[in-house]
Design a protein around this motif. Structure first.
Motif, PDB file in Angstrom:
ATOM      1  N   SER A 152     103.059  82.084  14.614  1.00  0.00           N
ATOM      2  CA  SER A 152     104.350  81.602  14.896  1.00  0.00           C
ATOM      3  C   SER A 152     104.600  81.666  16.529  1.00  0.00           C
ATOM      4  N   VAL A 153     105.283  80.553  16.888  1.00  0.00           N
ATOM      5  CA  VAL A 153     105.432  80.476  18.246  1.00  0.00           C
ATOM      6  C   VAL A 153     106.897  80.748  18.841  1.00  0.00           C
ATOM      7  N   LEU A 154     107.134  81.647  19.878  1.00  0.00           N
ATOM      8  CA  LEU A 154     108.573  81.545  20.234  1.00  0.00           C
ATOM      9  C   LEU A 154     108.826  80.963  21.460  1.00  0.00           C
ATOM     10  N   VAL A 155     109.844  80.169  21.447  1.00  0.00           N
ATOM     11  CA  VAL A 155     110.196  79.306  22.594  1.00  0.00           C
ATOM     12  C   VAL A 155     111.274  79.851  23.248  1.00  0.00           C
ATOM     13  N   ARG A 156     111.092  80.407  24.772  1.00  0.00           N
ATOM     14  CA  ARG A 156     112.197  81.097  25.509  1.00  0.00           C
ATOM     15  C   ARG A 156     112.745  79.799  26.226  1.00  0.00           C
ATOM     16  N   CYS A 157     114.275  79.438  25.974  1.00  0.00           N
ATOM     17  CA  CYS A 157     114.578  78.345  26.660  1.00  0.00           C
ATOM     18  C   CYS A 157     115.964  78.970  27.667  1.00  0.00           C
ATOM     19  N   ALA A 158     115.781  78.299  28.829  1.00  0.00           N
ATOM     20  CA  ALA A 158     116.722  78.707  29.762  1.00  0.00           C
ATOM     21  C   ALA A 158     118.094  78.650  29.530  1.00  0.00           C
ATOM     22  N   ASP A 159     118.697  77.708  28.874  1.00  0.00           N
ATOM     23  CA  ASP A 159     119.981  77.544  28.440  1.00  0.00           C
ATOM     24  C   ASP A 159     120.190  76.566  27.076  1.00  0.00           C
TER      25      ASP A 159
ATOM     26  N   THR B 285     106.753  75.938   4.304  1.00  0.00           N
ATOM     27  CA  THR B 285     108.123  76.106   4.930  1.00  0.00           C
ATOM     28  C   THR B 285     108.132  77.441   5.739  1.00  0.00           C
ATOM     29  N   ASN B 286     106.853  77.750   6.103  1.00  0.00           N
ATOM     30  CA  ASN B 286     106.702  79.117   7.131  1.00  0.00           C
ATOM     31  C   ASN B 286     107.290  78.836   8.497  1.00  0.00           C
ATOM     32  N   PRO B 287     107.731  79.852   9.053  1.00  0.00           N
ATOM     33  CA  PRO B 287     108.743  79.665  10.269  1.00  0.00           C
ATOM     34  C   PRO B 287     107.743  79.701  11.372  1.00  0.00           C
ATOM     35  N   GLY B 288     106.990  78.643  11.684  1.00  0.00           N
ATOM     36  CA  GLY B 288     105.949  78.536  12.920  1.00  0.00           C
ATOM     37  C   GLY B 288     106.632  78.398  14.214  1.00  0.00           C
ATOM     38  N   LEU B 289     108.018  78.187  14.238  1.00  0.00           N
ATOM     39  CA  LEU B 289     108.619  77.775  15.540  1.00  0.00           C
ATOM     40  C   LEU B 289     109.895  78.746  15.713  1.00  0.00           C
ATOM     41  N   VAL B 290     110.155  79.418  16.631  1.00  0.00           N
ATOM     42  CA  VAL B 290     111.337  80.266  17.146  1.00  0.00           C
ATOM     43  C   VAL B 290     112.130  79.823  18.373  1.00  0.00           C
ATOM     44  N   LEU B 291     113.422  79.515  18.442  1.00  0.00           N
ATOM     45  CA  LEU B 291     113.828  79.107  19.793  1.00  0.00           C
ATOM     46  C   LEU B 291     115.249  80.144  19.836  1.00  0.00           C
TER      47      LEU B 291
END
Length: 524
Positions: A398-405, A302-308
């Motif tokens: 972990s990977v941080l995903v920068r979303c435009a909107d 359950t590790n937080p491997g992705l942040v949006l």
């Protein structure tokens, strides 16, 4: 207690010419105190045959006796004392406090399943009385669940107690009435032997058939493959890698009589930082994120491997503080040399992607199997352009995903594979957007968390530790919580059966105190 390294087959200790040694990841060296037996094809067959012989005698015992057996296992595990903790620490590199807590969880879930057995709701009793005046005449129909038969369980590397020899799969299978043949994990064979001794003592004290539990070990794949292919085995519980789970699924599907494999395999567990929550408490979220990510050397499913999150100054500040916090993170011992190697390889693939920026790395390793923490960043558009971003990296990464909107954020979520969890960091002013996300998440994950972190799975009645493929092989199930018992049960209906031939629980009036559905109405 002196470890022998022998196999444990239906109460019999059995030696073998094939031997292997445990490994101490903190030292990067073998533990030379005892060599552990590797099971032969005949050993596997004998364990499975003994389980088949024990199936009817065990599954037809009164439920109270089954419950007392589970409680006796819990008592015997606790009676092992510090020796169990010391051995598990030595074989896993995990600290004593973690192992002690895991021991408590292991005993606790055994006792929880004992209560579940006594409750009887899992029997799913239903009675539809006959109506001979109906056209056509309505038959008398009565239903209960029955255990599927002997179950093969595979120990997990990252939980030497709670997901291994007497862990959740074993506890739920035994609760359902199914004997267990355990494939011990080669990373902690001494720990497995100690637990097998505890289970053996519980078998003796409660008078259970000896074939109700066996432990077979082996370094190669042949033991596990032979176990799943054995015709006596009727279901499989597995926690581990996607490759391992899929390999077992293929073997089970290719059998003349296919069986289900309940495999918990792979997840990156997205965390969504909603705009108002990020604005209000970005600093605390950044620190808590790194703490969750680094817990247990990141070796949680359950590790937080992705942040949006949506790009902007609040996210910039979050990333800066998260990176600074991670930079001070000490390298941690990983469970095995193989896991450490896979972790380094996974990080290298991410770092090599032309779309990815390395935000920060933790302190340099000081030991042979220590993992160095890493945080990466990628745009929402680029995230979907390269499949490498979707793969689990088991460790502090972990990977941080920068979303435009918000539209792009929803688009990223909708493209994810099945996951165990999703987390919403959300404030009240975010609720409108959050309502848009929840239906997407419901189709993607087994557990949705609000304002918490995914690491940590409570063993309760309402817990779901599962999710759509490839998080698990069957997204309708859970491997944690009392619903886990349902994996090892199937319904049987009895039509116009004479009362003398009916199971006791389906006799008239025998359902008192057990939730049952009688002529369509629920009663207890």
């Amino acid at each position: 207690m002196t470890l022998t390294g022998d196999l444990f087959i239906a109460g019999e200790r059995r030696s073998s010419e094939q031997r292997f040694r445990a490994y101490d990841p903190s030292k990067g060296a073998e533990i030379d105190d005892v060599a552990f037996a590797g099971a032969s094809d005949q050993d596997v067959e004998d364990a499975c045959a003994a389980a088949a012989d024990a199936f009817i005698p065990y599954s037809t015992r009164p439920l109270e006796e089954r419950a007392k057996f589970l409680e006796a296992i819990a008592d015997e595990i606790e009676a092992l004392g510090d020796e169990l903790v010391e051995r598990a620490c030595r074989e896993s590199g995990l600290p004593p406090a973690r192992i002690a807590g895991e021991r408590g969880r292991t005993a606790g879930q055994l006792r929880l399943f004992a209560k579940e057995v006594r409750d009887g709701g899992w029997l799913k009793l239903r009675i539809d009385h006959a109506d001979p005046a109906r056209t056509p005449p309505k038959p008398d129909l009565r239903l209960r669940t029955v255990p599927v038969g002997p179950v093969a369980v595979f120990g997990a590397s990252n939980f030497p107690l709670a997901f291994s020899t007497a862990g959740g799969d074993t506890a739920s299978a035994l609760a359902a009435g199914c004997p267990v043949v355990m494939k011990g994990h080669s990373a902690h064979p001494g720990t497995a032997e100690l637990i097998a001794i505890a289970i053996g003592r519980a078998v003796e004290k409660t008078g259970m058939p000896k074939g109700v539990f066996s432990l077979v070990n082996g370094m190669g794949r042949h033991v596990g493959q032979g176990l799943v292919a054995n015709p006596h085995i009727q279901a499989v519980g597995f926690t581990g890698s996607r490759g391992g789970g899929e390999a077992l699924m293929k073997i089970a599907a290719a059998r003349p009589r296919p069986i289900p494999v309940y495999a918990e395999m792979s997840a990156i567990n997205p965390v969504i930082l909603m705009p108002e929550a990020l604005k209000a408490r970005g600093d605390s979220l950044a620190k808590a994120y790194v703490a969750s990510m680094a817990m247990g050397a990141g070796q949680f499913c359950t590790n937080p491997g992705l942040v949006l999150a949506i790009d902007g100054p609040e996210l910039d500040a979050f990333v800066k503080l998260a990176g600074e916090t991670l930079t001070g993170q000490a390298a941690q011992v990983m469970l095995t040399a193989g896991i450490h190697e896979a972790f380094e390889s996974g990080k290298a693939k991410l770092a090599a992607s032309p779309f990815v920026t390395t935000v920060a790395e933790g302190a340099e390793p000081a030991g042979p199997t220590q993992g160095r923490a890493a945080l990466f960043s990628v745009s929402g558009k680029d995230f979907l352009a390269d499949p490498v971003h979707l793969h689990e990296v088991f460790g502090v990464s972990s990977v941080l995903v920068r979303c435009a909107d918000m539209d792009e954020l929803v688009g990223v979520l909708s493209k994810l594979e099945g996951q165990l969890t999703a987390t919403l960091q959300v404030d009240q002013d975010d609720y409108q957007d959050a309502k848009r996300l929840i239906p997407v998440l419901e189709q993607t994950v087994g557990r949705i968390i609000a304002n918490g972190w995914p690491t940590g799975v409570d063993v309760t009645h309402a817990m779901v530790h599962g999710g759509p493929y490839p998080a698990t092989s069957d997204g309708r199930t859970t491997s944690v919580g009392t619903l886990a018992i349902e994996r090892f049960l199937r319904p049987v209906s009895y039509q116009d059966m004479p009362a003398d031939l009916l199971p006791d629980v389906l006799h008239e009036g025998a359902q008192a105190g057990v939730l049952a559905r009688i002529d369509g109405a629920w009663a207890k």
